[in-house]
Design an enzyme around this catalytic site. Structure first.
Site, PDB file in Angstrom:
ATOM      1  N   SER A 152      32.964  49.861  49.460  1.00 56.68           N
ATOM      2  CA  SER A 152      33.271  48.604  50.146  1.00 56.68           C
ATOM      3  C   SER A 152      33.336  48.838  51.648  1.00 56.68           C
ATOM      4  O   SER A 152      33.772  49.904  52.093  1.00 56.68           O
ATOM      5  CB  SER A 152      34.615  48.072  49.662  1.00 56.68           C
ATOM      6  OG  SER A 152      35.041  47.029  50.502  1.00 56.68           O
ATOM      7  N   TYR A 165      43.153  50.218  48.880  1.00 56.47           N
ATOM      8  CA  TYR A 165      41.767  49.911  48.496  1.00 56.47           C
ATOM      9  C   TYR A 165      40.776  50.685  49.380  1.00 56.47           C
ATOM     10  O   TYR A 165      39.795  51.256  48.894  1.00 56.47           O
ATOM     11  CB  TYR A 165      41.606  48.402  48.661  1.00 56.47           C
ATOM     12  CG  TYR A 165      40.306  47.803  48.213  1.00 56.47           C
ATOM     13  CD1 TYR A 165      40.017  47.622  46.865  1.00 56.47           C
ATOM     14  CD2 TYR A 165      39.370  47.360  49.156  1.00 56.47           C
ATOM     15  CE1 TYR A 165      38.834  47.022  46.466  1.00 56.47           C
ATOM     16  CE2 TYR A 165      38.188  46.752  48.760  1.00 56.47           C
ATOM     17  CZ  TYR A 165      37.922  46.593  47.413  1.00 56.47           C
ATOM     18  OH  TYR A 165      36.757  46.004  47.024  1.00 56.47           O
ATOM     19  N   LYS A 169      38.022  53.321  48.182  1.00 57.86           N
ATOM     20  CA  LYS A 169      36.603  52.986  48.344  1.00 57.86           C
ATOM     21  C   LYS A 169      35.860  54.022  49.183  1.00 57.86           C
ATOM     22  O   LYS A 169      34.646  54.207  49.019  1.00 57.86           O
ATOM     23  CB  LYS A 169      36.461  51.591  48.956  1.00 57.86           C
ATOM     24  CG  LYS A 169      36.842  50.473  47.975  1.00 57.86           C
ATOM     25  CD  LYS A 169      36.086  50.574  46.666  1.00 57.86           C
ATOM     26  CE  LYS A 169      36.016  49.276  45.905  1.00 57.86           C
ATOM     27  NZ  LYS A 169      35.421  49.462  44.563  1.00 57.86           N
TER      28      LYS A 169
HETATM   29  P1  NAI Z   1      36.248  40.757  39.793  1.00 56.52           P
HETATM   30  O1  NAI Z   1      37.730  40.710  39.806  1.00 56.52           O
HETATM   31  O2  NAI Z   1      35.491  39.510  39.553  1.00 56.52           O
HETATM   32  O3  NAI Z   1      35.734  41.835  38.756  1.00 56.52           O
HETATM   33  C1  NAI Z   1      36.377  43.075  38.561  1.00 56.52           C
HETATM   34  C2  NAI Z   1      36.448  43.320  37.078  1.00 56.52           C
HETATM   35  O4  NAI Z   1      37.019  44.609  36.838  1.00 56.52           O
HETATM   36  C3  NAI Z   1      37.328  42.309  36.350  1.00 56.52           C
HETATM   37  O5  NAI Z   1      36.584  41.684  35.312  1.00 56.52           O
HETATM   38  C4  NAI Z   1      38.479  43.140  35.831  1.00 56.52           C
HETATM   39  O6  NAI Z   1      39.007  42.683  34.600  1.00 56.52           O
HETATM   40  C5  NAI Z   1      37.845  44.497  35.696  1.00 56.52           C
HETATM   41  N1  NAI Z   1      38.832  45.584  35.709  1.00 56.52           N
HETATM   42  C6  NAI Z   1      39.855  45.734  36.562  1.00 56.52           C
HETATM   43  N2  NAI Z   1      40.561  46.821  36.259  1.00 56.52           N
HETATM   44  C7  NAI Z   1      39.975  47.383  35.170  1.00 56.52           C
HETATM   45  C8  NAI Z   1      40.252  48.525  34.397  1.00 56.52           C
HETATM   46  N3  NAI Z   1      41.283  49.321  34.678  1.00 56.52           N
HETATM   47  N4  NAI Z   1      39.428  48.815  33.368  1.00 56.52           N
HETATM   48  C9  NAI Z   1      38.373  48.012  33.073  1.00 56.52           C
HETATM   49  N5  NAI Z   1      38.078  46.891  33.774  1.00 56.52           N
HETATM   50  C10 NAI Z   1      38.862  46.582  34.814  1.00 56.52           C
HETATM   51  O7  NAI Z   1      35.823  41.375  41.206  1.00 56.52           O
HETATM   52  P2  NAI Z   1      34.378  41.657  41.866  1.00 56.52           P
HETATM   53  O8  NAI Z   1      34.401  41.052  43.200  1.00 56.52           O
HETATM   54  O9  NAI Z   1      33.288  41.333  40.926  1.00 56.52           O
HETATM   55  O10 NAI Z   1      34.468  43.240  42.102  1.00 56.52           O
HETATM   56  C11 NAI Z   1      33.615  44.179  41.486  1.00 56.52           C
HETATM   57  C12 NAI Z   1      33.635  45.450  42.295  1.00 56.52           C
HETATM   58  O11 NAI Z   1      33.078  45.216  43.595  1.00 56.52           O
HETATM   59  C13 NAI Z   1      35.039  45.992  42.546  1.00 56.52           C
HETATM   60  O12 NAI Z   1      35.020  47.408  42.507  1.00 56.52           O
HETATM   61  C14 NAI Z   1      35.341  45.523  43.953  1.00 56.52           C
HETATM   62  O13 NAI Z   1      36.317  46.306  44.585  1.00 56.52           O
HETATM   63  C15 NAI Z   1      33.975  45.663  44.593  1.00 56.52           C
HETATM   64  N6  NAI Z   1      33.793  44.882  45.803  1.00 56.52           N
HETATM   65  C16 NAI Z   1      33.675  43.522  45.759  1.00 56.52           C
HETATM   66  C17 NAI Z   1      33.457  42.820  46.920  1.00 56.52           C
HETATM   67  C18 NAI Z   1      33.224  41.367  46.919  1.00 56.52           C
HETATM   68  O14 NAI Z   1      32.887  40.821  47.994  1.00 56.52           O
HETATM   69  N7  NAI Z   1      33.375  40.676  45.792  1.00 56.52           N
HETATM   70  C19 NAI Z   1      33.444  43.489  48.226  1.00 56.52           C
HETATM   71  C20 NAI Z   1      33.502  44.919  48.168  1.00 56.52           C
HETATM   72  C21 NAI Z   1      33.693  45.575  46.978  1.00 56.52           C
END
Ligand code: NAI
Length: 306
Positions: A152, A165, A169
């Site tokens: 990130s 975070y 990251k």
């Molecule tokens: P989101 O919250 O929609 O999806 C994350 C998913 O990970 C959720 O479905 C959640 O249930 C699952 N999760 C969380 N902890 C878990 C665990 N211990 N075991 C299994 N599953 C688990 O968020 P998003 O935005 O789709 O994020 C996806 C990745 O992208 C993350 O690593 C986030 O940090 C990264 N990210 C997202 C950005 C954005 O703009 N949306 C920016 C930079 C990084």
């Protein structure tokens, strides 16, 4: 342009019940991969559990794809071992791992508890290590593997309120650097993705017009290339709203100070030259830094390094 396909490939996408992971899983399945949709189904802060993984599997199957759900918590070695065992007994192999699962516990560092720091590092960094460890030997034996870490801009550049975070990251980028070196001779390519997308994680942070452009699918296009047969390795691919870029780490050429000038005052007096960017280089491994410094010192002192 050759279409990128994944027939006979098995992929695990962690945190694929929502947002980016869901989009990655759907795209890989649509392009022929058999996909393990992993998600414990919790909320953005990582608490709770639910059927998010099963819901995405139903969507994939309805679209004609092949997938299985697994609710492993990526921080649990036994959950992850069970997930990998189930995938291998169903499909016989694991070719692709997308470490995407993530949570947020934002607070300024002054107000952040160590518990919240640890929880975030556990999911992003330790979760990536645990899932990677669980497939590493399988990939080495197969002489093929594609692994992506989800980094990130918060870690690469910093973001107020995200000390936990950001640390995690940037941690996965360091993890990628080493696995790239250790996996190279086994056909394992390791990359990182630094996304920006409209998901439940970001929906309160940006105006609707921005969210509309920030489609998860635009990020997934980059992810799919990073796990393809012709993928690069050790690339941090940044993607958002149709923009694609790469983050690189460079080291300045720097200076040499002779023994009598190796003092903090001389470092201060030469700081502009130390940080000047002309001639900066991207190193391929850590040892190159030592070789550079020793080369300068040896040249000054007239020492042969053999
Ligand atoms: P989101 O919250 O929609 O999806 C994350 C998913 O990970 C959720 O479905 C959640 O249930 C699952 N999760 C969380 N902890 C878990 C665990 N211990 N075991 C299994 N599953 C688990 O968020 P998003 O935005 O789709 O994020 C996806 C990745 O992208 C993350 O690593 C986030 O940090 C990264 N990210 C997202 C950005 C954005 O703009 N949306 C920016 C930079 C990084």
């Amino acid at each position: 342009m050759t279409e990128i396909r994944f027939e006979n490939r098995v992929a695990i996408v962690t945190g694929a019940g929502h947002g980016l992971g869901r989009s990655h899983a759907m795209a890989l399945a649509a392009r022929g991969a058999k996909v393990v949709v992993n998600d414990l189904g919790g909320s953005v802060d990582g608490t709770g559990s639910g059927s998010a993984a099963e819901d995405v599997v139903a969507e994939i199957v309805a679209a004609g794809g092949e997938a299985m759900a697994h609710r492993a918590n990526v921080t649990s070695e036994s959950d992850v071992a069970d997930m990998v065992d189930q995938a291998k007994s169903k499909w016989g192999r694991i070719d692709i791992l997308v470490n995407n699962a993530g949570i947020l516990r934002d607070k300024s560092f002054a107000k952040m508890s160590i518990e919240d720091f640890r929880a975030v590092v556990d999911v992003h960094l330790m979760g990536s290590a645990i899932c990677t460890k669980a497939v590493w030997e399988t990939m080495r034996e197969a002489q093929f593997g594609r692994i992506v870490m989800t980094s990130s801009s918060s870690g690469i550049y910093g973001n107020f309120g995200q000390a936990n975070y950001g640390a995690a990251k940037m941690g996965v980028a360091g993890f990628m650097n080493v696995l790239h070196l250790e996996g190279a001779k086994y056909g394992i390519k390791v990359n990182a993705l630094a996304p920006v997308a409209a998901t439940r994680m970001t929906e309160d942070l940006m105006p609707p017009a921005a969210l509309e452009m920030l489609t998860p699918e635009s990020v997934t296009a980059g992810l799919v290339y990073l796990v393809s047969d012709d993928a690069p390795s050790r690339t941090i691919l940044c993607a958002g709203a149709g923009g694609y870029a790469a983050t690189k780490v460079y080291e300045t050429e720097g200076i040499y100070l002779p023994p009598e000038e190796q003092t903090p005052e001389h470092v201060a007096a030469n700081f502009a030259a130390i940080t000047a960017t002309d001639g900066q280089k991207e190193f391929q491994q850590g040892g190159e830094q030592g070789i550079k410094f020793l080369g300068k010192a040896a040249a000054h002192l007239g020492v042969s390094l053999g």
